[in-house]
Design a protein around this motif. Structure first.
Motif: not given
Length: 343
Positions: A87, A91-92, A94-95, A222, A226-227, A327
């Protein structure tokens, strides 16, 4: 079982997954119901309790194939990822994208474009199918307002502008939704959206359907890593699944609202099954809630053609497809997030 975008979905709650050589084998009881080469997969999602063989779990970790478990109703349980493609990298991205003003605005606009576009086609379907039972001119006027809003949304320069256009479109849409209630109109009067708490049976049904849909979308996010709590349009707030609330926008009218209307119009639920509480909230009784849950599961099994994939998929799988597409966009595999547009 179903393969979509290199992800295997095993939807039978009695299925057991095992490894045979280089193949994933799916068993229902003692019977083999399908197999796929493991090297063709990026992920496996299992909606069941029987589990997976240790050999398959080890092979998935070794080959960086994500393995995700959900209940038969779609509640997220657990996710296993490989060493490299876990993840963290996704996720990085995404952030980082959530903090990038241009990228964040573009994703938010796509979600709201989907919401307004799909809301409009709910109204257009009503004009086509029920013109003798509705005020066609009023519904058509609302539809045209939503159509004209699409260009304004597309050209929004800030999230504040975007929220303003979204709010206007939502007000027009909900202002006409009562026209789409064709049966039990005395018991199910809708004069606009209210919540926290819902103050009439229609709003109680809408809030319940939105909760069910949000839970499905959260599980879908999930499964792809992704967060759900870091969004683009909805601001981050402790305990709020902001990204789930972003993605639900494109599904509210086309899935949740149409589901509620069908419950009422097909007389699958009655006004007698709602009670007003001391605080003004209106709630369903337990039997009605159980019936709604059964019908929700049935609705998720209905098959449509996904507008982007051009493949037959169940309604219940659409949020998982959209999560995968988001994603892929964040990873750089797609030029933009292809929002779900229903017609």
């Amino acid at each position: 079982m179903r393969k979509l975008l290199n992800t295997l979905y095993v939807t039978s709650e009695n299925s057991y997954l095992a490894l045979d050589g280089e193949n994933v084998v799916v068993f229902d009881g003692q019977a083999e119901i399908g197999r796929l080469p493991l090297h063709n997969l990026d992920g496996i999602v299992s909606f069941g309790y029987r589990g997976t063989s240790p050999a398959l779990m080890g092979a998935c970790v070794e080959r960086n194939v994500s393995l995700c478990y959900l209940t038969p109703q779609g509640k997220f349980l657990a996710r296993i990822s490989g060493k490299i493609r876990g993840n963290v990298a996704l996720r990085q991205q995404q952030y980082d994208s959530s903090r990038d003003t241009a990228v964040s605005l573009e994703i938010a606009k796509n979600c709201i474009l989907g919401k307004v576009y799909n809301s409009r086609w709910v109204l257009e379907r009503a004009i086509r199918d029920h013109r003798l039972q509705i005020d066609v001119e009023r519904v058509r006027g609302a539809s045209m307002f939503l159509k004209n809003s699409l260009a304004l949304i597309q050209n929004s320069q800030t999230k504040e502008q975007l929220r303003g256009y979204e709010g206007e479109a939502a007000s027009i849409y909900f202002g006409i939704l009562d026209q789409l209630i064709l049966q039990q109109k005395k018991e199910f009067v809708f004069q606009g959206r209210n919540k926290r708490p819902p103050q009439d049976p229609v709003n109680a049904l809408l809030s319940f359907a939105y909760t069910l849909l949000t839970n499905t979308i959260t599980s879908a996010l999930e499964t792809v890593g992704l967060d759900p709590y870091v969004g683009y349009l909805h601001t981050d707030r402790p305990g709020r699944a902001s990204l789930s609330l972003d993605l639900i926008e494109e599904f509210r009218a086309v899935l949740a609202d149409r589901f509620v209307l069908s419950l009422i119009n097909r007389k699958m639920i009655t006004g007698k099954e709602f009670k007003k509480q001391e605080n003004g909230a209106v709630r369903m009784d337990d039997e009605a809630r159980k019936r709604v849950l059964v019908e929700w599961q049935n609705r998720k099994k209905e098959v449509i053609t996904h507008p982007y994939l051009q493949e037959k998929v169940e309604w219940g799988m659409v949020p998982y497809v959209q999560a995968m597409l988001l994603a892929r966009y964040l990873r750089g595999d797609l030029d933009g997030y292809p929002v779900f547009l229903w017609k």
